[in-house]
Design a protein around this motif. Structure first.
Motif, mmCIF file in Angstrom:
data_model
loop_
_atom_site.group_PDB
_atom_site.id
_atom_site.type_symbol
_atom_site.label_atom_id
_atom_site.label_comp_id
_atom_site.label_asym_id
_atom_site.label_seq_id
_atom_site.Cartn_x
_atom_site.Cartn_y
_atom_site.Cartn_z
ATOM 1 N N LYS A 8 17.109 53.255 32.201
ATOM 2 C CA LYS A 8 17.395 53.846 30.970
ATOM 3 C C LYS A 8 15.989 54.015 30.431
ATOM 4 O O LYS A 8 15.382 52.750 30.823
ATOM 5 N N VAL A 10 13.966 53.408 27.347
ATOM 6 C CA VAL A 10 14.176 52.117 25.906
ATOM 7 C C VAL A 10 12.186 52.195 25.509
ATOM 8 O O VAL A 10 11.390 52.438 26.136
ATOM 9 N N ASN A 37 14.189 50.250 31.293
ATOM 10 C CA ASN A 37 14.489 49.743 30.019
ATOM 11 C C ASN A 37 14.506 47.947 31.352
ATOM 12 O O ASN A 37 14.082 48.295 32.591
ATOM 13 N N ASP A 40 16.225 47.175 33.761
ATOM 14 C CA ASP A 40 16.428 48.240 34.814
ATOM 15 C C ASP A 40 16.377 48.181 35.987
ATOM 16 O O ASP A 40 16.443 48.735 36.958
ATOM 17 N N THR A 63 18.887 59.462 34.978
ATOM 18 C CA THR A 63 19.445 58.423 33.894
ATOM 19 C C THR A 63 19.645 59.994 33.295
ATOM 20 O O THR A 63 19.547 60.476 33.237
ATOM 21 N N SER A 69 12.965 61.317 28.811
ATOM 22 C CA SER A 69 13.375 60.361 29.275
ATOM 23 C C SER A 69 12.925 60.328 30.983
ATOM 24 O O SER A 69 13.479 59.107 31.831
ATOM 25 N N THR A 118 23.469 49.333 38.337
ATOM 26 C CA THR A 118 22.650 49.218 36.687
ATOM 27 C C THR A 118 22.335 47.508 36.544
ATOM 28 O O THR A 118 22.121 46.713 37.064
ATOM 29 N N SER A 122 20.832 47.090 28.271
ATOM 30 C CA SER A 122 19.767 47.879 27.623
ATOM 31 C C SER A 122 19.093 47.053 26.686
ATOM 32 O O SER A 122 19.576 46.856 25.744
ATOM 33 N N ASP A 124 17.856 48.606 24.226
ATOM 34 C CA ASP A 124 17.930 48.924 22.288
ATOM 35 C C ASP A 124 19.197 48.120 22.030
ATOM 36 O O ASP A 124 19.273 47.750 21.035
ATOM 37 N N THR A 130 27.533 49.846 30.282
ATOM 38 C CA THR A 130 27.779 50.925 30.718
ATOM 39 C C THR A 130 27.948 51.218 32.619
ATOM 40 O O THR A 130 29.066 51.812 32.550
#
Ligand SMILES: Cc1cc2nc3c(=O)[nH]c(=O)nc-3n(C[C@H](O)[C@H](O)[C@H](O)COP(=O)(O)OP(=O)(O)OC[C@H]3O[C@@H](n4cnc5c(N)ncnc54)[C@H](O)[C@@H]3O)c2cc1C
Ligand SMILES: Nc1ncnc2c1ncn2[C@@H]1O[C@H](COP(=O)(O)O)[C@@H](O)[C@H]1O
Lengths: 259, 348
Positions: A8, A10, A37, A40, A63, A69, A118, A122, A124, A130
């Motif tokens: 992801k 961020v 992230n 990640d 993603t 992104s 994963t 995340s 943020d 997820t």
């Protein structure tokens, strides 16, 4: 083994966060910088290490996010991922992890991934939802906060250790395919080398508009965003560094903490 | 009919974890807005003792589900058991702790039940007629209110966010309510070969002396480099009975050993004084040190969440402030010594 790593994009941790006028999501300021992230990077690294140990392994990165992104997928390719998939979401508001997970699961289903990795959360949104939700959508097992993994020789199982309170670890044998959410410290994520970054730039990235997936009720609504209140009546020291040092000394002396 | 709330009790070695009583506080908060029943669910191989404790301490009904194969937390078994239970008996709110286990099963459970999930909840409030759940974003820099129209809602509560429920009825001693809750017992003989438990390994922070120190000086990612940890060590040396600690990332980077990690997955500390230098104040760190008697935070970012829990907030670069503070301290010492010397010569 075929591995899918979820990454992801961020905002960098030290970028200021401001609430959008609508109060419904954040408004990145012009100076805001974005990155993968940090949680990640451990997932990408772990996948690459499995590839080094298990011949024939393929590492794909996926993603969900806006056009911009895609940089995060380039980063994953730069670290060494073989292929990248961008599930393009042009929405600008809050997207609950349920939707992100449903889309990733819809993409991954039937593609023969043995392992989906994963980050633990995340940076943020800090949901930690997820990964476990991808597993549930695909009806496969999931272990969270994983600090060690080793695929079994027959590739039907993977041995894992997951971190619990106080830092102890529970060990499990988990059936493949499965989802693992990785805890920080499991490895030391590599930096992409220049040659890898150049190679990554030329790689084709598959783009899938999120609209192709079945329309789902997001379930959650973001009512509002705001800056939290202080919990202790702390004092903010003012003045020059000299004055602050002196004030702190006085406070600690008063409390008999430093004499 | 009111809204029904289920609480999934957390317990270890026969003892009920504190967060379970905090979950009851959350349930009561929900109840204030939307009157309805509360019921505890407790899963495990041996649930009798914790079920008894819960029902006498809270007066709420407890459903004890004995699962012979569940001596240790097992995500696959938990998910199987809970989705079966709540499909049979629907609840509007299902509350779990935001712990290593709650985080593991709650998102999947919500999906299995066709509901929604909010993790890391800090509070419940009613705003504009909607029941909203408050949680942190961006490492604690922002809070969000979330709400849902599609139930059931599965929540995980951030440990330490709410004050644990304690019974008001003092008649039977401080830890009892007047009416014990009913206990319903059932046995669920399920297995799952998706996930097989294979033992537990001890924590690398076990036996750490952090928990015994009066003063702890901790460094975070703000120290930026392993060698800058010497600022933390030098500051700690000013205090008697002191120790040095750190946040998880600097342990992950191998700048300091894991035995020095403060937080939920490291050591939980409550010294007289805790000085956090270059630590942002993420909930997992704060939960491990917020019971310190006095908290000083040094951080370059005025918005750092650590300032929300600090008694003294210093917006400075630790690399400049710490040496400066040490120098100021030494000067003061010198002056004091001179005065003392003077005093003694006067007396002589
Ligand atoms: C399940 C789980 C368990 C976890 N357990 C723990 C745990 O037990 N303990 C723990 O600590 N974390 C834990 N974490 C990680 C936690 O979420 C945070 O990532 C971590 O606490 C952040 O560490 P930090 O404050 O050092 O780093 P950051 O969040 O990066 O903060 C660095 C801070 O330093 C400041 N700074 C930068 N330069 C300077 C300077 N020169 N002078 C002063 N300040 C400066 C910055 O403004 C920033 O606020 C856990 C996470 C998860 C998901
Ligand atoms: N938009 C996204 N795209 C890809 N992966 C994601 C996305 N959001 C979350 N993830 C993955 O899920 C993990 C947990 O995120 P979260 O549930 O938001 O805390 C992250 O560490 C990522 O690995």
């Amino acid at each position: 083994m075929k591995i899918l790593v979820c990454v992801k994009q961020v905002m960098e941790g030290e970028s200021p966060v401001r609430v959008h006028d609508s109060g419904k999501w954040i408004n990145p300021c012009a100076s805001a910088r974005f990155e993968m992230n940090p949680f990640d990077t451990y997932a990408v690294e772990e996948a690459l290490q499995i590839r080094e140990n298990v011949p024939g392994t393929l590492v794909h990165a996926v993603t969900v996010g806006p056009e911009s992104s895609r940089d995060t997928l380039r980063r994953a390719l730069g670290m060494g991922a073989d292929e990248a998939v961008h599930i393009l979401d042009t929405g600008t508001g809050y997207r609950p992890p349920f939707l992100t997970a449903s889309w990733i699961a819809a993409y991954a289903g039937g593609k023969g991934y043995d392992l989906i990795l994963t980050g633990i959360m995340s940076a943020d949104e800090m949901n930690g939802q997820t990964g476990p939700m991808i597993a549930q959508s695909l009806s496969i097992p999931c272990a969270s906060a994983v600090l060690y993994e080793k695929p079994g020789p027959d590739r039907t199982h993977i041995s894992i250790e997951r971190e619990i309170e106080g830092g102890a670890r529970d060990m499990f044998e988990v059936k493949l395919p499965c989802v693992l959410t990785l805890q920080t410290g499991i490895n030391a994520p590599r930096y992409p080398s220049l040659s890898m970054v150049l190679r990554a730039r030329k790689k084709e990235i598959t783009v899938i508009p999120a609209g192709v997936f079945v329309d789902q009720e997001p379930g959650l609504r973001l009512h509002s965003l705001y800056s939290p209140q202080k919990q202790r009546k702390g004092i903010l020291l003012k003045g020059t560094m000299e004055e602050k040092a002196k004030q702190l000394m006085d406070i600690l002396a008063q409390k008999a903490l430093l004499t | 009919m009111g809204k029904k709330t289920a609480i999934i009790a957390e317990h270890h070695n026969g003892e009920i974890s504190t967060v379970t009583y905090e979950l009851l506080a959350l349930a009561k908060g929900i109840q204030e807005s939307e009157a309805g029943d509360i019921c505890f669910f407790i899963l495990g191989a041996d649930t009798e003792k914790p079920a008894q404790t819960l029902s006498t301490r809270t007066g709420e009904p407890v459903h004890a589900v004995c699962i012979p194969g569940l001596a240790q937390y097992n995500g696959a078994l938990y998910k199987k058991a809970l989705s079966a239970l709540f499909s049979r008996t629907p609840f509007d709110y299902i509350l779990a702790p935001h712990s290593s286990s709650g985080m593991d099963y709650a998102p999947a459970l919500s999906m299995a039940l066709g509901g929604s999930c909010i993790t890391g909840v800090k509070d419940v409030v009613r705003t504009d007629g909607a029941l909203c759940f408050v949680r942190s974003l961006f490492g604690g820099k922002l809070s969000a209110k979330l709400t849902t129209d599609t139930g059931p809602l599965v929540l995980t509560l951030q440990p330490g966010a709410l004050k644990a429920f304690s019974p008001e009825g003092k008649s039977q001693g401080p830890n009892q309510v007047s009416n014990q809750g009913t206990i319903e017992r059932s046995v669920l003989d399920i297995t799952d070969d998706n996930m097989v438990y294979a033992g537990t390994k001890a924590s690398p922070s076990e036996g750490s002396d952090l928990a015994r120190a009066d003063v702890i000086v901790s460094g975070g990612r703000g120290i930026r480099d392993a060698q800058n940890y010497n600022h933390i060590e030098m500051l700690a040396r000013l205090f008697p009975r002191s120790a040095t600690g750190g946040s998880r990332p600097i342990c992950d980077y191998k700048w300091i050993p894991y035995s020095k990690q403060v937080g939920i997955t490291g050591t939980t500390v409550s010294p007289k004084l805790y000085i956090a230098c270059g630590i942002s104040g993420a909930p997992q760190h704060v939960e491990g040190m917020k019971n310190a008697g006095f908290i000083v935070a040094v951080n370059t970012d005025p918005d750092a969440p650590v300032f929300q829990i600090a008694d003294v907030c210093i917006v400075e670069d630790l690399m400049e402030f710490i040496p400066f503070f040490i120098e100021t301290f030494k000067q003061k010492r010198r002056k004091k010594d001179e005065r003392n010397d003077l005093g003694e010569s006067f007396l002589a």
